[in-house]
Design an enzyme around this catalytic site. Structure first.
Site, short mmCIF file in Angstrom:
data_model
loop_
_atom_site.label_atom_id
_atom_site.label_comp_id
_atom_site.label_asym_id
_atom_site.label_seq_id
_atom_site.Cartn_x
_atom_site.Cartn_y
_atom_site.Cartn_z
N SER A 62 7.52 -53.98 -60.81
CA SER A 62 7.81 -53.51 -59.46
C SER A 62 9.29 -53.33 -59.16
O SER A 62 9.65 -52.90 -58.06
CB SER A 62 7.20 -54.47 -58.44
OG SER A 62 5.80 -54.45 -58.51
N GLU A 114 62.05 -86.69 -85.30
CA GLU A 114 61.80 -86.00 -86.56
C GLU A 114 63.07 -85.65 -87.35
O GLU A 114 63.02 -85.57 -88.58
CB GLU A 114 60.98 -84.72 -86.31
CG GLU A 114 59.60 -84.97 -85.74
CD GLU A 114 58.66 -85.63 -86.74
OE1 GLU A 114 58.84 -85.44 -87.94
OE2 GLU A 114 57.75 -86.37 -86.30
#
Length: 787
Positions: A488, A212
């Site tokens: 229950s 770059e």
């Protein structure tokens, strides 16, 4: 005498009056022109230098303005770093309830590599009973954890020892790094994982500069030669094939500017690059670039920086990438979409190989290393493996808890780290169980839905949560938001209340199983029925419990008081209204899976109430813990009475309403309780092994009938969960105050061992007073010795 000849003189031309005037006019014109020219030049120069001064002042002022913008960014908060959300950190210690296979699965999830002999961090080897692990360094809520190599051994109960590899010293506790679940994005959709430059692999930095900006350390923000060279190449090619921007210019554009192509934008970019280069060191600029650069798109999230890109493309920390993988990260900068490796693998590999070649030509690689690198595959993570977890139900709870404990503004802070209680392996197993079971049940009824919560019984943390049959669905969270009769599931608290009343009830105490009719204050009557519509006269308390019989439970509840049962449930952690009516004894109490998990966590934790939580620690940007209040725990049910309830729940699985679960895991001790509301509208199950407590609901959003019972709906989800996450057998060591009792089967009278027709059951020491010689009471001295 010779006469002198006088040469003839040319006669003087006598100018005409008109021509003299003409010459004079020309001279005047020339002089005037010369004067005008001089005057114009002076004026032009005057205007030019004035304009130049003005331009210089404007540029200087604009530069000062840009300098202030740059300074605020660089010297303040460069980025709003998303809040990182981590799972629990798996703790390994002697006797830890973690099996060999579970640790193997955890290591796979964390991205550790299995090898023959670990040579670096992130690697492990395994035999049938041992795992040799080289752990990564990581930040733990209790402080930094250095890399460490250990040998972990296992037995049938879990971990038997953890020893350092170098000196075989036994460790009291050893933590694995937590899983990064996600980052909470609150800003502009940018996602990043900040990494210091000194933790970046050197090859990435070398390759970046080669590809770059080769003169990065020589230029002053802008490289005129590169710009001219790029312009010539582009003109020659007839299109843009090369850029002349430096890394500093790219950083300026990414930080402050748009991607607009214009002269003005490029000039502004160049000016900002010069200012950045003047103000800051090259290494600081490089670090900013490495963490800012756009690296790809993860759906709606932009992937920024090398650290996050490493996780996005390869599923592992950047420090563990191979050289070809590091080269790929640099390669993809040029065009993350164009070089998308999942869509264009050949294109991506060709670009990677170019970066490798540049490294070789620069002397960073030799020929052999280069050839080996270009022959290697890209090594990407599987595209179907998400970078972050989709946990909408759990994250909703986390965000609510963060707001309530730390304030609404917490997530607006940059760089915070949230450590949660989530167990990734439990969550994965829960999601698989929900999908598979609801798909099967949905063949008969597609409208069925589910809510599921799992807790860690040792920490009282929420280990997993599913709020929809499609676990990734963002919407109504049935694990938290529903309110349905729990049926229950309330019975363990009825029986716990009774068993806590010393000298009145044991597991063998006969309970009435005869018709009963109750009348409320409005004169309405209620006559509870057993599931099979039969009455047996009387049944032992344990039988009534494990068979989930309604009539004996109501008779027991009325005897001990509905208010007493409500008090027990409240102390166990039920933080909602409890209607103190007889119907409450059979579950006419509305709740959610999270509420059910809370109270069954109390039973699993030896009767100790601890508020369920999803967040353990929050660290700020400086890795300092933030203070927050935490609710205190309490002993809700005495440990001895609670032990009897736990034992009774194991009998539910062994030979009661959940016996199908026991048959599926015949050599594992599990505790469970099924529940079904009226007309089978709600199917419930709650249970636990040595590690996790589970609460599951299956039903319909419109409260319609399901034709499911607790054992055929919710329990099926839990059973499937255990198929994916093999259970650890409950350790039922008796607590203080519990003795082995012997009781006559029919009457429930306490007897001694060896008498006829007796059954062995655990009992409270105070409640167990057996007879001598199978008939006479024990002498006082034997009572003092506990029988």
């Amino acid at each position: 005498m010779t006469d002198k000849v006088t040469p003839k003189r040319k006669p003087k031309k006598v100018a005409k009056r008109g021509s003299v005037k003409k010459v004079s006019a020309v001279k005047k014109a020339k002089n005037k022109a010369r004067a005008n020219k001089t005057s114009f030049g002076r004026k032009l120069w005057s205007v030019t230098w004035k304009l130049a001064v003005i331009a210089l002042v404007v540029v200087a002022a604009y530069g000062i303005y840009l300098d202030q913008i740059i300074a605020r960014k660089f010297e303040g908060q460069k980025w709003h770093l998303p809040a990182q959300v981590f799972s629990r950190s798996m703790a390994l210690y002697p006797d830890a309830a973690v099996s060999h296979s579970q640790l193997m699965a955890e290591l796979k999830l964390l991205g550790y590599r299995k090898v023959a002999n670990p040579r670096q961090v992130g690697e492990f080897s395994a035999s049938k009973t041992k795992i040799d692990l080289w752990r990564r360094p990581f930040l733990h809520p209790q402080g930094d954890q250095a890399e460490q190599r250990v040998m972990i051994t296992f037995d049938s109960n879990g971990v038997s020892s953890v020893a350092r590899h170098n000196d075989r010293r036994q460790l009291a506790v050893f933590h694995l790094e937590p899983v990064l679940l996600d980052r909470i994005i609150t800003g502009n959709g940018e996602d990043r994982l900040f990494v210091d430059t000194d933790k970046m692999p050197a090859a990435i930095i070398d390759a970046l500069i080669l590809v770059e900006d080769r003169s990065f350390y020589q230029h002053h923000g802008v490289n005129p030669f590169a710009i001219v060279r790029a312009a010539m190449v582009n003109i020659s090619a007839g299109r843009t094939v090369q850029g002349g921007s430096t890394l500093t210019q790219q950083l300026a554009k990414n930080f402050f500017l748009s991607s607009e192509r214009s002269i003005i934008r490029k000039l502004r970019e160049a000016l900002m690059a010069i200012i950045i280069d003047f103000r800051y060191e090259k290494d600081e600029i490089l670090e900013a670039y490495l963490n800012e650069v756009y690296m790809g798109q993860n759906k709606a999230r932009g992937v920024h920086g090398m650290g996050l890109a490493s996780q996005f493309y390869f599923g592992r920390p950047i420090g563990e990438l191979t050289l070809p993988q590091q080269a790929f990260l640099v390669a993809v900068i040029k065009g993350p979409s164009y070089y998308n490796p999942w869509r264009y693998p050949e294109r991506a590999q060709k670009r990677r190989d170019l970066v490798l070649r540049l490294l070789m030509e620069a002397g960073n690689l030799n020929v052999a290393q280069y050839e080996a690198a270009v022959e290697s595959p890209l090594g990407l993570r599987k595209s179907d493996k998400p970078v972050h977890q989709k946990l909408p139900a759990f994250f909703a709870v986390v965000k609510h808890e963060l707001a309530s404990r730390y304030g609404d503004a917490l997530l607006q802070q940059s760089g915070i780290k949230v450590y949660t209680t989530l167990d990734p392996m439990a969550q994965e197993a829960a999601e698989k169980a929900v999908k598979q079971t609801l798909t099967q049940l949905g063949k008969k009824d597609p409208s069925l839905q589910v809510g599921m919560v799992l807790t860690d019984k040792y920490s009282a943390g929420i280990a997993a949560m599913v709020g929809d049959k499609v676990p990734s669905y963002h919407g109504f969270n049935r694990a938290v938001e529903i309110r349905r009769p729990i049926g229950s599931l309330i019975k363990p608290f009825v029986y716990a209340t009774a068993l806590d009343q010393t000298n009145q009830y044991t597991l063998a105490t006969p309970l009435k199983d005869v018709p009963i009719t109750l009348k409320n204050g409005q004169g309405k009557t209620w006559s509870p029925q057993n599931f099979d519509k039969k009455f047996r006269g009387q049944v032992p308390l344990l039988t009534a419990f494990k068979k989930s019989m309604n009539v004996p439970t109501v008779n027991l509840g009325m005897a001990i008081g509905v208010d007493s049962v409500a008090t027990t449930l409240d102390r166990a952690g039920w933080k909602d209204t409890i209607p103190e009516y007889p119907s409450m004894l059979l579950g006419a109490v509305n709740g959610s899976p999270l509420m059910v998990a809370q109270v069954f966590q109390t039973i699993a934790d030896n009767g100790r109430y601890r508020h369920l939580h999803s967040v353990t620690t929050v660290l700020n940007a400086n890795n300092q813990p933030l203070a927050a209040a935490s609710p205190k725990g309490s002993q809700a049910i005495s440990a001895a009475s609670n032990y009897l309830v736990k034992y009774a729940m194991t009998q539910v699985v062994e030979s009661g309403t959940a016996k199908r679960l026991g048959q599926a895991f015949p050599h594992v001790t599990l505790a469970g309780k099924t529940g079904t509301s009226n007309d089978s509208r709600d199917s419930w199950f709650a249970g636990f092994d040595e590690r996790n407590v589970a609460a599951v609901w299956v039903g319909k959003d419109d409260n319609g009938k399901t034709s499911l019972y607790g054992s055929s709906g919710a329990m099926a989800v839990y059973q499937n969960f255990l198929n994916h996450r093999p259970p650890l057998s409950l350790r039922m060591a008796p607590v203080d105050g519990i003795v082995q009792g012997y009781f006559e089967r029919d009457s429930g009278v306490a007897k001694e061992a060896g008498c006829n027709n007796i059954i062995a059951l655990p009992a409270l020491r105070e409640s167990y007073q057996p007879a001598v010689n199978c008939g006479e009471p024990l002498p006082w001295w034997k009572k003092l010795m506990g029988g």
